[in-house]
Write an enzyme that holds these catalytic residues in place. Structure first.
Site, PDB file in Angstrom:
ATOM      1  N   ARG A   1       0.846  -1.202   0.000  1.00 57.83           N
ATOM      2  CA  ARG A   1       0.000   0.000   0.000  1.00 57.83           C
ATOM      3  C   ARG A   1       0.882   1.252   0.000  1.00 57.83           C
ATOM      4  O   ARG A   1       1.938   1.286   0.626  1.00 57.83           O
ATOM      5  CB  ARG A   1      -0.859  -0.023   1.265  1.00 57.83           C
ATOM      6  CG  ARG A   1      -1.859   1.103   1.405  1.00 57.83           C
ATOM      7  CD  ARG A   1      -2.970   0.985   0.425  1.00 57.83           C
ATOM      8  NE  ARG A   1      -4.157   1.740   0.826  1.00 57.83           N
ATOM      9  CZ  ARG A   1      -5.189   1.931   0.009  1.00 57.83           C
ATOM     10  NH1 ARG A   1      -5.184   1.452  -1.230  1.00 57.83           N
ATOM     11  NH2 ARG A   1      -6.249   2.604   0.424  1.00 57.83           N
TER      12      ARG A   1
ATOM     13  N   THR B   1      -8.818   0.428 -10.248  1.00 59.60           N
ATOM     14  CA  THR B   1      -8.155  -0.766  -9.730  1.00 59.60           C
ATOM     15  C   THR B   1      -8.295  -1.963 -10.659  1.00 59.60           C
ATOM     16  O   THR B   1      -9.160  -1.998 -11.518  1.00 59.60           O
ATOM     17  CB  THR B   1      -8.713  -1.154  -8.341  1.00 59.60           C
ATOM     18  OG1 THR B   1      -8.678  -0.019  -7.521  1.00 59.60           O
ATOM     19  CG2 THR B   1      -7.967  -2.262  -7.686  1.00 59.60           C
TER      20      THR B   1
ATOM     21  N   GLU C   1      -5.781   4.006  -7.359  1.00 58.93           N
ATOM     22  CA  GLU C   1      -6.995   4.589  -6.765  1.00 58.93           C
ATOM     23  C   GLU C   1      -8.054   4.799  -7.838  1.00 58.93           C
ATOM     24  O   GLU C   1      -8.511   3.830  -8.390  1.00 58.93           O
ATOM     25  CB  GLU C   1      -6.710   5.883  -6.017  1.00 58.93           C
ATOM     26  CG  GLU C   1      -7.551   6.137  -4.771  1.00 58.93           C
ATOM     27  CD  GLU C   1      -9.061   6.014  -4.880  1.00 58.93           C
ATOM     28  OE1 GLU C   1      -9.562   4.972  -4.446  1.00 58.93           O
ATOM     29  OE2 GLU C   1      -9.742   6.949  -5.319  1.00 58.93           O
TER      30      GLU C   1
ATOM     31  N   GLU D   1      -3.993   7.766  -4.033  1.00 58.64           N
ATOM     32  CA  GLU D   1      -4.473   6.836  -2.998  1.00 58.64           C
ATOM     33  C   GLU D   1      -4.746   7.509  -1.668  1.00 58.64           C
ATOM     34  O   GLU D   1      -5.556   7.039  -0.869  1.00 58.64           O
ATOM     35  CB  GLU D   1      -3.438   5.732  -2.792  1.00 58.64           C
ATOM     36  CG  GLU D   1      -4.027   4.399  -2.411  1.00 58.64           C
ATOM     37  CD  GLU D   1      -4.738   3.749  -3.582  1.00 58.64           C
ATOM     38  OE1 GLU D   1      -5.926   3.450  -3.440  1.00 58.64           O
ATOM     39  OE2 GLU D   1      -4.119   3.573  -4.638  1.00 58.64           O
TER      40      GLU D   1
ATOM     41  N   ASP E   1      -7.986   8.050   0.118  1.00 59.09           N
ATOM     42  CA  ASP E   1      -8.660   7.022   0.930  1.00 59.09           C
ATOM     43  C   ASP E   1      -8.576   7.324   2.433  1.00 59.09           C
ATOM     44  O   ASP E   1      -9.238   6.657   3.234  1.00 59.09           O
ATOM     45  CB  ASP E   1      -8.077   5.630   0.653  1.00 59.09           C
ATOM     46  CG  ASP E   1      -8.653   5.003  -0.612  1.00 59.09           C
ATOM     47  OD1 ASP E   1      -9.529   5.638  -1.238  1.00 59.09           O
ATOM     48  OD2 ASP E   1      -8.245   3.892  -0.970  1.00 59.09           O
TER      49      ASP E   1
ATOM     50  N   SER F   1      -7.613   0.600   3.040  1.00 58.62           N
ATOM     51  CA  SER F   1      -8.054   0.101   1.742  1.00 58.62           C
ATOM     52  C   SER F   1      -9.230  -0.847   1.919  1.00 58.62           C
ATOM     53  O   SER F   1      -9.507  -1.324   3.025  1.00 58.62           O
ATOM     54  CB  SER F   1      -6.900  -0.636   1.071  1.00 58.62           C
ATOM     55  OG  SER F   1      -7.353  -1.339  -0.061  1.00 58.62           O
ATOM     56  N   SER F   2      -9.880  -1.145   0.799  1.00 56.71           N
ATOM     57  CA  SER F   2     -10.918  -2.182   0.776  1.00 56.71           C
ATOM     58  C   SER F   2     -10.492  -3.384  -0.050  1.00 56.71           C
ATOM     59  O   SER F   2     -11.279  -4.311  -0.236  1.00 56.71           O
ATOM     60  CB  SER F   2     -12.200  -1.621   0.166  1.00 56.71           C
ATOM     61  OG  SER F   2     -12.674  -0.570   0.948  1.00 56.71           O
TER      62      SER F   2
ATOM     63  N   GLY G   1     -13.119  -2.055  -7.310  1.00 57.05           N
ATOM     64  CA  GLY G   1     -14.427  -1.472  -7.006  1.00 57.05           C
ATOM     65  C   GLY G   1     -14.499  -0.648  -5.735  1.00 57.05           C
ATOM     66  O   GLY G   1     -15.586  -0.526  -5.155  1.00 57.05           O
ATOM     67  N   GLY G   2     -13.367  -0.091  -5.257  1.00 55.39           N
ATOM     68  CA  GLY G   2     -13.424   0.711  -4.034  1.00 55.39           C
ATOM     69  C   GLY G   2     -14.007  -0.127  -2.910  1.00 55.39           C
ATOM     70  O   GLY G   2     -13.718  -1.319  -2.789  1.00 55.39           O
TER      71      GLY G   2
HETATM   72  N1  GLU Z   1      -8.454   2.890  -3.328  1.00 56.09           N
HETATM   73  C1  GLU Z   1      -9.316   1.765  -3.197  1.00 56.09           C
HETATM   74  C2  GLU Z   1      -8.888   0.865  -2.080  1.00 56.09           C
HETATM   75  O1  GLU Z   1      -7.758   0.795  -1.768  1.00 56.09           O
HETATM   76  C3  GLU Z   1      -9.365   0.959  -4.422  1.00 56.09           C
HETATM   77  C4  GLU Z   1      -9.980   1.720  -5.505  1.00 56.09           C
HETATM   78  C5  GLU Z   1     -10.686   0.893  -6.468  1.00 56.09           C
HETATM   79  O2  GLU Z   1     -10.892  -0.267  -6.338  1.00 56.09           O
HETATM   80  O3  GLU Z   1     -11.056   1.453  -7.466  1.00 56.09           O
HETATM   81  O4  GLU Z   1      -9.670   0.193  -1.518  1.00 56.09           O
END
Ligand code: GLU
Length: 613
Positions: free
Chosen positions: A112, A419, A439, A458, A461, A482-483, A503-504
């Protein structure tokens, strides 16, 4: 996420075009050899699933030549840096999960991005207004900035993964990507549209205009997009290792792009500069991490520990759902339990998860089945709880409903949905699940001049407004939460399923829902990926794909859920995620699965295909 329907640009006429600097968009060539793009492939001897046929082909080539899953994953990721430059690349970060067939252990690398050592906690507050920089489609102030750029972790992740598990050195693993960057790939609608979606942001920087808007426009569909500057940067890393990224002239150029972004004058965005120094780059370390682990229906589910919230949130949801027999329920009731479990886990994610190097994260509690059992008491099988639900009490729990809930966390979700994710297995039985990102689509919008890659954004976040009790507050040196949820599931010590998605924050729900589809709801892995998705994240409404709303909307609404069509502020795509997976069958049989439709469809390949299931 940039899903480019690509063709192999192996035509000499196209290659003969002169390349002076940056990318060249040339007219379509005469006899394009289309790379075959299958969402499902079954067979033996090794497999890969990514969003992109060039990247999958790179991995298969490495496997064919005797490389292992770690080698192939790095080769595929580097190729995605060429063909999916708006989603991933050396300017970003990610999480690499590895199953070692010899030891039967799952290990992870946390690559990360980190906050610069001098980043103040009010970095996202605009001094002109006293409020956070805007983060809207019309005014993408924070995402289009130097201040949102974290110290990239991807080069260090590749180097560390190869050092721990690979058989190739970095130079060898980068070869397929260098080839694609030089010969180019064919631009499709998605690549063009994503460039156009970002035109305003890309026009903010001269270096980005030069690379991605040649002649002032997004590359035409059917033209060949080459990135000789990136090929050169990869060659530098191939020759000198990642020290040529984290120190020396390239490091200085990255810092200069962050501190004095190369603005074009065609912008009215404020472009706040960042705080990154060459010391920050030199100090960057990808961190070896223990995975999270929970048991679900007899399987061992391994995920990414904090700084990602993926492993704890998927894990806690599964621990909650372990208390219900989803397979015996009507589909709508099973989905209701999925919605409620996910929302409870998201409440705990918001309250308790951040970078464990900076805040106390109760990972053991969040993945404890007793805690999950207690949280399960909050689910009413006949009605949705009013949202948002409160986080659980992590100090005293015994599997019985608590008398009082802890106060609500104040969480604003600004994670975006770019992502990319990839899954690789080799003939020895090693498996890689790897999610990487810059990101949002297009990251910060800043291309490092002359180097052919975008820098991440990033750090968006982090929570924008500092609150001393928030585990995801800005702190110097820290990784934003992060997710990303790269997940490997074992059965009796052997791989059963590996999966992940972009997908965030919907990454978590996509991975969770796909596991439930496969394990509880009777779908095979291809059906589990294709099924319509909903992303319950403890909000007032549940973002859902139109097909999901058509199928289950009214029944779920009668239970008290409020469903909203999916779509993000920047692209308006009514879809959630872009998963990749490999399922491991009897006698070494592999089923690689990718999206049949989302993001234009993904690419699954196996080394030795079989005909049919
Ligand atoms: N920044 C997000 C994360 O770390 C990922 C972004 C994405 O999946 O588009 O969870």
């Amino acid at each position: 996420m940039t899903h480019v329907r690509r063709q192999l640009a192996a035509v000499t006429a196209a290659l003969a075009l002169s390349v002076t600097s940056g990318a060249v968009a040339s007219p379509a060539f005469a006899d394009p050899r289309e790379t075959e793009k299958n969402p499902t492939a079954t067979g033996y001897g090794g497999a890969v699933s990514t969003v992109d046929p060039e990247a999958s082909a790179a991995a298969i080539e490495v496997l064919r030549k005797g490389g292992n899953a770690a080698d192939a994953a790095v080769a595929a990721a580097a190729t995605l840096g060429v063909t999916e430059p708006y989603s991933a690349g050396i300017g970003g970060g990610g999480y690499f999960v590895f199953y070692d067939a010899k030891t039967k252990q799952v290990s992870t690398i946390d690559g990360r991005e980190t906050a610069p050592a001098t980043m103040p906690n009010d970095a996202f507050i605009d001094p002109a207004t006293g409020k956070p920089y805007l983060f809207t489609t019309k005014r993408p102030e924070l995402p289009t900035s130097g201040v949102s750029v974290g110290v990239p972790g991807t080069p260090a992740t590749w180097e560390r993964a190869l050092e721990r598990w690979g058989t190739l050195n970095l130079g060898e693993a980068l070869k397929p990507a260098i080839k694609v960057a030089n010969r180019g790939f064919v631009v499709d609608d998605t690549f063009r549209n994503q460039t156009l979606d970002n035109k305003f942001r890309f026009n903010t920087f001269t270096s980005t205009q030069d690379l991605f808007l040649p002649g002032g426009d997004a590359p035409a569909v059917g033209s060949i997009f080459k990135n000789p500057q990136l090929a050169e940067t990869y060659r530098l890393l191939a020759k000198e290792g990642t020290s040529a990224f984290y120190t020396g002239p390239l490091a200085e150029e990255i810092v200069s792009a962050v501190k004095k972004p190369p603005t074009s004058g065609d912008t009215d965005l404020p472009v706040p500069p960042g705080f990154m120094t060459t010391d920050d780059l030199a100090a960057y370390k990808a961190v070896d991490q223990d995975p999270t682990h929970v048991k679900y229906r007899g399987y061992d589910v391994y995920g990414m520990a904090p700084s990602s919230s993926g492993g704890t949130t998927v894990g806690e949801s599964l621990n909650i759902l372990e208390n219900f027999e989803l397979k015996d329920m009507q589909r709508v009731d099973a989905l209701h339990h999925y919605f409620e479990a996910s929302s409870l886990a998201f409440a705990d994610r918001g309250a308790y998860v951040g970078d464990p190097a900076f805040v106390d994260v109760p990972t053991d509690v969040l993945t404890d089945p007793i805690f999950g059992k207690e949280r399960a008491c909050k689910i009413d099988p006949t009605a949705a709880a009013p949202k948002p639900v409160s986080p659980g009490d992590i100090t005293t729990y015994d599997g019985v409903c608590p008398a009082q809930a802890a106060p609500l966390a104040d969480e604003t979700d600004t994670e975006n949905i770019s992502t990319t994710n990839l899954t690789v297995a080799d003939k020895w039985g090693n498996v890689v699940e790897y999610t990487l990102t810059i990101e949002q689509t297009g990251g910060s919008g800043i291309v490092v001049p002359g180097r052919g890659f975008l820098l991440n954004n990033e750090l968006t976040d982090f929570s924008a407004v500092y609150n001393a009790t928030d585990p995801n507050r800005i702190q110097p040196g820290k990784r934003p939460r992060s997710s990303m949820s790269p997940t490997i599931i074992l059965q009796d010590g052997d791989p059963f399923l590996a999966l992940g998605s972009p997908g965030g924050s919907t990454i978590i729900t996509t991975v969770l829902q796909t596991i439930l589809n496969r394990v509880d709801l009777g779908m095979d892995i291809s059906e589990a990926i294709a099924a319509p998705r909903a992303a319950p994240r403890n909000g007032l409404t549940v973002s859902s794909e139109p097909a999901f709303i058509d199928a289950y909307g009214s029944a779920l609404e009668s239970l008290g859920h409020d469903l909203d069509p999916a779509g993000d502020a920047f692209t308006s795509a009514a879809e959630i995620g872009a998963a990749t997976a490999i399922e491991f069958g009897e006698d070494g049989k592999l089923t690689a699965a990718a999206e049949p439709k989302r993001r234009g469809g993904g690419s699954a390949m196996v080394l030795k295909p079989t005909d049919g299931p």
